[in-house]
Design a protein around this motif. Sequence first.
Motif, PDB file in Angstrom:
ATOM      1  N   ASP A 163       0.841  -1.193   0.000  1.00 55.06           N
ATOM      2  CA  ASP A 163       0.000   0.000   0.000  1.00 55.06           C
ATOM      3  C   ASP A 163       0.878   1.245   0.000  1.00 55.06           C
ATOM      4  O   ASP A 163       1.745   1.395   0.869  1.00 55.06           O
ATOM      5  CB  ASP A 163      -0.906   0.046   1.232  1.00 55.06           C
ATOM      6  N   ALA A 164       0.649   2.129  -0.960  1.00 57.77           N
ATOM      7  CA  ALA A 164       1.321   3.433  -0.991  1.00 57.77           C
ATOM      8  C   ALA A 164       0.322   4.483  -0.542  1.00 57.77           C
ATOM      9  O   ALA A 164      -0.739   4.642  -1.153  1.00 57.77           O
ATOM     10  CB  ALA A 164       1.835   3.744  -2.387  1.00 57.77           C
ATOM     11  N   ILE A 165       0.645   5.200   0.530  1.00 56.95           N
ATOM     12  CA  ILE A 165      -0.286   6.140   1.145  1.00 56.95           C
ATOM     13  C   ILE A 165       0.326   7.539   1.113  1.00 56.95           C
ATOM     14  O   ILE A 165       1.483   7.728   1.493  1.00 56.95           O
ATOM     15  CB  ILE A 165      -0.583   5.736   2.600  1.00 56.95           C
ATOM     16  N   ALA A 166      -0.463   8.518   0.658  1.00 55.98           N
ATOM     17  CA  ALA A 166       0.039   9.893   0.581  1.00 55.98           C
ATOM     18  C   ALA A 166      -1.118  10.869   0.614  1.00 55.98           C
ATOM     19  O   ALA A 166      -2.266  10.512   0.322  1.00 55.98           O
ATOM     20  CB  ALA A 166       0.869  10.098  -0.685  1.00 55.98           C
ATOM     21  N   THR A 167      -0.815  12.100   0.972  1.00 53.37           N
ATOM     22  CA  THR A 167      -1.816  13.166   0.949  1.00 53.37           C
ATOM     23  C   THR A 167      -2.135  13.543  -0.490  1.00 53.37           C
ATOM     24  O   THR A 167      -1.234  13.668  -1.322  1.00 53.37           O
ATOM     25  CB  THR A 167      -1.296  14.399   1.698  1.00 53.37           C
ATOM     26  N   VAL A 168      -3.408  13.712  -0.791  1.00 47.57           N
ATOM     27  CA  VAL A 168      -3.835  14.068  -2.141  1.00 47.57           C
ATOM     28  C   VAL A 168      -3.627  15.566  -2.352  1.00 47.57           C
ATOM     29  O   VAL A 168      -4.084  16.384  -1.562  1.00 47.57           O
ATOM     30  CB  VAL A 168      -5.314  13.708  -2.366  1.00 47.57           C
ATOM     31  N   THR A 169      -2.912  15.907  -3.412  1.00 46.99           N
ATOM     32  CA  THR A 169      -2.679  17.307  -3.765  1.00 46.99           C
ATOM     33  C   THR A 169      -3.058  17.531  -5.223  1.00 46.99           C
ATOM     34  O   THR A 169      -3.140  16.582  -6.002  1.00 46.99           O
ATOM     35  CB  THR A 169      -1.204  17.698  -3.565  1.00 46.99           C
ATOM     36  N   ARG A 170      -3.275  18.775  -5.586  1.00 47.52           N
ATOM     37  CA  ARG A 170      -3.624  19.103  -6.963  1.00 47.52           C
ATOM     38  C   ARG A 170      -2.393  18.980  -7.857  1.00 47.52           C
ATOM     39  O   ARG A 170      -1.327  19.498  -7.541  1.00 47.52           O
ATOM     40  CB  ARG A 170      -4.186  20.518  -7.050  1.00 47.52           C
ATOM     41  N   MET A 171      -2.553  18.280  -8.980  1.00 52.52           N
ATOM     42  CA  MET A 171      -1.464  18.098  -9.935  1.00 52.52           C
ATOM     43  C   MET A 171      -2.007  18.189 -11.355  1.00 52.52           C
ATOM     44  O   MET A 171      -3.163  17.855 -11.606  1.00 52.52           O
ATOM     45  CB  MET A 171      -0.813  16.717  -9.762  1.00 52.52           C
ATOM     46  N   ASN A 172      -1.129  18.620 -12.269  1.00 50.49           N
ATOM     47  CA  ASN A 172      -1.509  18.555 -13.674  1.00 50.49           C
ATOM     48  C   ASN A 172      -1.214  17.150 -14.193  1.00 50.49           C
ATOM     49  O   ASN A 172      -0.693  16.301 -13.468  1.00 50.49           O
ATOM     50  CB  ASN A 172      -0.782  19.624 -14.496  1.00 50.49           C
ATOM     51  N   ALA A 173      -1.523  16.889 -15.455  1.00 47.44           N
ATOM     52  CA  ALA A 173      -1.388  15.533 -15.991  1.00 47.44           C
ATOM     53  C   ALA A 173       0.053  15.036 -15.955  1.00 47.44           C
ATOM     54  O   ALA A 173       0.318  13.874 -15.615  1.00 47.44           O
ATOM     55  CB  ALA A 173      -1.917  15.500 -17.426  1.00 47.44           C
ATOM     56  N   GLN A 174       1.009  15.897 -16.288  1.00 48.69           N
ATOM     57  CA  GLN A 174       2.410  15.495 -16.276  1.00 48.69           C
ATOM     58  C   GLN A 174       2.888  15.167 -14.867  1.00 48.69           C
ATOM     59  O   GLN A 174       3.628  14.197 -14.653  1.00 48.69           O
ATOM     60  CB  GLN A 174       3.281  16.588 -16.896  1.00 48.69           C
ATOM     61  N   GLU A 175       2.479  15.985 -13.912  1.00 47.99           N
ATOM     62  CA  GLU A 175       2.870  15.735 -12.520  1.00 47.99           C
ATOM     63  C   GLU A 175       2.252  14.440 -12.003  1.00 47.99           C
ATOM     64  O   GLU A 175       2.900  13.674 -11.271  1.00 47.99           O
ATOM     65  CB  GLU A 175       2.442  16.920 -11.647  1.00 47.99           C
ATOM     66  N   ARG A 176       1.009  14.179 -12.384  1.00 51.99           N
ATOM     67  CA  ARG A 176       0.349  12.944 -11.948  1.00 51.99           C
ATOM     68  C   ARG A 176       1.034  11.719 -12.549  1.00 51.99           C
ATOM     69  O   ARG A 176       1.207  10.705 -11.877  1.00 51.99           O
ATOM     70  CB  ARG A 176      -1.129  12.972 -12.338  1.00 51.99           C
ATOM     71  N   ALA A 177       1.442  11.815 -13.812  1.00 53.26           N
ATOM     72  CA  ALA A 177       2.143  10.699 -14.448  1.00 53.26           C
ATOM     73  C   ALA A 177       3.458  10.409 -13.739  1.00 53.26           C
ATOM     74  O   ALA A 177       3.794   9.246 -13.457  1.00 53.26           O
ATOM     75  CB  ALA A 177       2.387  11.018 -15.925  1.00 53.26           C
ATOM     76  N   ALA A 178       4.215  11.463 -13.430  1.00 54.25           N
ATOM     77  CA  ALA A 178       5.479  11.285 -12.722  1.00 54.25           C
ATOM     78  C   ALA A 178       5.255  10.732 -11.321  1.00 54.25           C
ATOM     79  O   ALA A 178       6.039   9.906 -10.825  1.00 54.25           O
ATOM     80  CB  ALA A 178       6.232  12.619 -12.651  1.00 54.25           C
ATOM     81  N   ASN A 179       4.163  11.158 -10.678  1.00 52.15           N
ATOM     82  CA  ASN A 179       3.851  10.671  -9.337  1.00 52.15           C
ATOM     83  C   ASN A 179       3.475   9.192  -9.357  1.00 52.15           C
ATOM     84  O   ASN A 179       3.825   8.439  -8.445  1.00 52.15           O
ATOM     85  CB  ASN A 179       2.709  11.494  -8.742  1.00 52.15           C
ATOM     86  N   ILE A 180       2.775   8.755 -10.403  1.00 52.47           N
ATOM     87  CA  ILE A 180       2.439   7.334 -10.553  1.00 52.47           C
ATOM     88  C   ILE A 180       3.708   6.510 -10.671  1.00 52.47           C
ATOM     89  O   ILE A 180       3.868   5.479 -10.008  1.00 52.47           O
ATOM     90  CB  ILE A 180       1.527   7.118 -11.776  1.00 52.47           C
ATOM     91  N   ASP A 181       4.641   6.980 -11.513  1.00 51.64           N
ATOM     92  CA  ASP A 181       5.903   6.268 -11.686  1.00 51.64           C
ATOM     93  C   ASP A 181       6.642   6.130 -10.360  1.00 51.64           C
ATOM     94  O   ASP A 181       7.140   5.052 -10.010  1.00 51.64           O
ATOM     95  CB  ASP A 181       6.798   7.003 -12.691  1.00 51.64           C
ATOM     96  N   LYS A 182       6.716   7.230  -9.624  1.00 55.23           N
ATOM     97  CA  LYS A 182       7.431   7.226  -8.345  1.00 55.23           C
ATOM     98  C   LYS A 182       6.755   6.305  -7.338  1.00 55.23           C
ATOM     99  O   LYS A 182       7.426   5.592  -6.578  1.00 55.23           O
ATOM    100  CB  LYS A 182       7.491   8.662  -7.800  1.00 55.23           C
ATOM    101  N   THR A 183       5.418   6.304  -7.336  1.00 57.79           N
ATOM    102  CA  THR A 183       4.677   5.496  -6.370  1.00 57.79           C
ATOM    103  C   THR A 183       4.848   4.008  -6.625  1.00 57.79           C
ATOM    104  O   THR A 183       5.104   3.231  -5.693  1.00 57.79           O
ATOM    105  CB  THR A 183       3.179   5.867  -6.415  1.00 57.79           C
ATOM    106  N   ILE A 184       4.734   3.580  -7.888  1.00 55.37           N
ATOM    107  CA  ILE A 184       4.892   2.151  -8.209  1.00 55.37           C
ATOM    108  C   ILE A 184       6.309   1.691  -7.883  1.00 55.37           C
ATOM    109  O   ILE A 184       6.524   0.596  -7.346  1.00 55.37           O
ATOM    110  CB  ILE A 184       4.571   1.874  -9.686  1.00 55.37           C
ATOM    111  N   THR A 185       7.292   2.522  -8.191  1.00 52.49           N
ATOM    112  CA  THR A 185       8.681   2.191  -7.861  1.00 52.49           C
ATOM    113  C   THR A 185       8.851   2.014  -6.359  1.00 52.49           C
ATOM    114  O   THR A 185       9.531   1.080  -5.901  1.00 52.49           O
ATOM    115  CB  THR A 185       9.632   3.291  -8.369  1.00 52.49           C
TER     116      THR A 185
END
Length: 206
Positions: A163-185
């Motif tokens: 489980d990856a747990i984090a506070t939800v913040t506003r992001m644009n599409a590019q930031e969300r994509a990078a955040n997904i990559d970081k989270t899965i890693t």
Amino acid sequence: MNAKGVTTMFKKIATAAMLAATMLLAACASGPYVKTDQDPGADFGRYRTWGFYTPLAMEQSGYANWITDRIKDNIRREMTAHGYTYNEKSPDLQVNFQGVVRDRTAVYSVPMSDVQVLYSYRRRAYVAVPVWYDQMQVSNYQEGTLSIDLVDAKQNRMVWTGDAIATVTRMNAQERAANIDKTITAVFAKYPYQAGSNQPVVPAKK
């Protein structure tokens, strides 16, 4: 320093203390916190192939989107890095994932200071006296959890979960994509097995 000057000084100290506490909370919220669990009776040495669980929990609406596709691409990369071979029809392991957002409330104390101006009969003048105390603060926020499950395909039994747990913040599409990559890693960094091995891999010290 007169009473007005002392009051201004201590108000500046109180403001600095509150800013420090706010920065600390922001630092704690940055990046996902990852927790894992596994079936102690599972024989990970039997698993050499993998595929996606059907239906995926995150696609229960009946269709995929770019977020689920991004997560899938990351999972493919990570499973390959752990030595597993993709097998869509009869895999040893099936990977499922789901995202959940919950409303949370945080209660914390912030060190504060103020100044009380008292009259001193001995000095025959007003004296500024600093007063320190803790002020309770309440913060409402949203917490997101991305869960990745590894399921024994033959038994239809979950053998490992992250489980990856984090506070939800506003992001644009590019930031969300990078955040997904970081989270899965971050999640798979906690997965200790290689394909066909029952011995956990000890991470190398940096």
